[in-house]
Design a protein around this motif. Structure first.
Motif, PDB file in Angstrom:
ATOM      1  N   LYS A 182       0.844  -1.190   0.000  1.00  0.00           N
ATOM      2  CA  LYS A 182       0.000   0.000   0.000  1.00  0.00           C
ATOM      3  C   LYS A 182       0.884   1.246   0.000  1.00  0.00           C
ATOM      4  O   LYS A 182       1.897   1.288   0.690  1.00  0.00           O
ATOM      5  CB  LYS A 182      -0.888  -0.015   1.240  1.00  0.00           C
ATOM      6  N   GLN A 183       0.493   2.256  -0.772  1.00  0.00           N
ATOM      7  CA  GLN A 183       1.258   3.499  -0.823  1.00  0.00           C
ATOM      8  C   GLN A 183       0.434   4.651  -0.254  1.00  0.00           C
ATOM      9  O   GLN A 183      -0.755   4.755  -0.542  1.00  0.00           O
ATOM     10  CB  GLN A 183       1.690   3.793  -2.255  1.00  0.00           C
ATOM     11  N   LEU A 184       1.096   5.472   0.562  1.00  0.00           N
ATOM     12  CA  LEU A 184       0.439   6.616   1.184  1.00  0.00           C
ATOM     13  C   LEU A 184       1.191   7.896   0.852  1.00  0.00           C
ATOM     14  O   LEU A 184       2.419   7.884   0.730  1.00  0.00           O
ATOM     15  CB  LEU A 184       0.429   6.472   2.713  1.00  0.00           C
ATOM     16  N   TRP A 232       1.245  -0.797  12.236  1.00  0.00           N
ATOM     17  CA  TRP A 232       0.825  -1.017  10.860  1.00  0.00           C
ATOM     18  C   TRP A 232       0.291  -2.444  10.749  1.00  0.00           C
ATOM     19  O   TRP A 232       0.687  -3.324  11.493  1.00  0.00           O
ATOM     20  CB  TRP A 232       1.951  -0.747   9.864  1.00  0.00           C
ATOM     21  N   GLU A 280      -0.382  -3.826   7.462  1.00  0.00           N
ATOM     22  CA  GLU A 280      -0.016  -4.333   6.137  1.00  0.00           C
ATOM     23  C   GLU A 280       1.239  -3.603   5.685  1.00  0.00           C
ATOM     24  O   GLU A 280       1.611  -2.581   6.258  1.00  0.00           O
ATOM     25  CB  GLU A 280      -1.157  -4.101   5.140  1.00  0.00           C
ATOM     26  N   ILE A 286       3.409  -1.088   3.957  1.00  0.00           N
ATOM     27  CA  ILE A 286       3.094   0.265   3.504  1.00  0.00           C
ATOM     28  C   ILE A 286       4.372   0.980   3.107  1.00  0.00           C
ATOM     29  O   ILE A 286       5.417   0.818   3.738  1.00  0.00           O
ATOM     30  CB  ILE A 286       2.395   1.074   4.620  1.00  0.00           C
TER      31      ILE A 286
END
Length: 98
Positions: free
Chosen positions: A2-4, A69, A71, A73
């Protein structure tokens, strides 16, 4: 993974300062390396990214967050533009050069 964005990271996670009041730590001594609160700050192409867990390649330092967290990231920590990178490479900006 996942990218934030930096803003999304700041909304989801609270960084824990070290004893000296710094955000980024040089090592994770005294912290369980399997902790879901431990992140590595990586230098990638002149910008910094926070990624879950312990990494050693391109490592800038480590951070801890209050929230674990759940997952894998990758989050933008500090994104530099090409102009900022060029200025840093040329010694322009920042403190005067001798």
């Amino acid at each position: 993974m996942k990218q934030l964005t930096e803003e999304e990271f700041d909304k989801q996670f609270t960084v824990v300062l070290d004893a000296g009041g710094d955000t980024v730590r040089n090592d994770y001594k005294g912290i369980d390396p399997d902790s879901k609160n431990l992140w590595t700050i990586l230098d990638a192409e002149g910008s910094l990214y926070a990624v879950t867990g312990v990494h050693r390649v391109n490592r800038f330092g480590y951070i801890l967050t209050e929230e674990p967290w759940t997952e894998d990231i990758e989050a933008v920590w500090c994104l530099f533009s090409d102009e900022e990178n060029d200025a840093e490479d040329d010694g322009a900006g920042g403190e005067p050069q001798p």
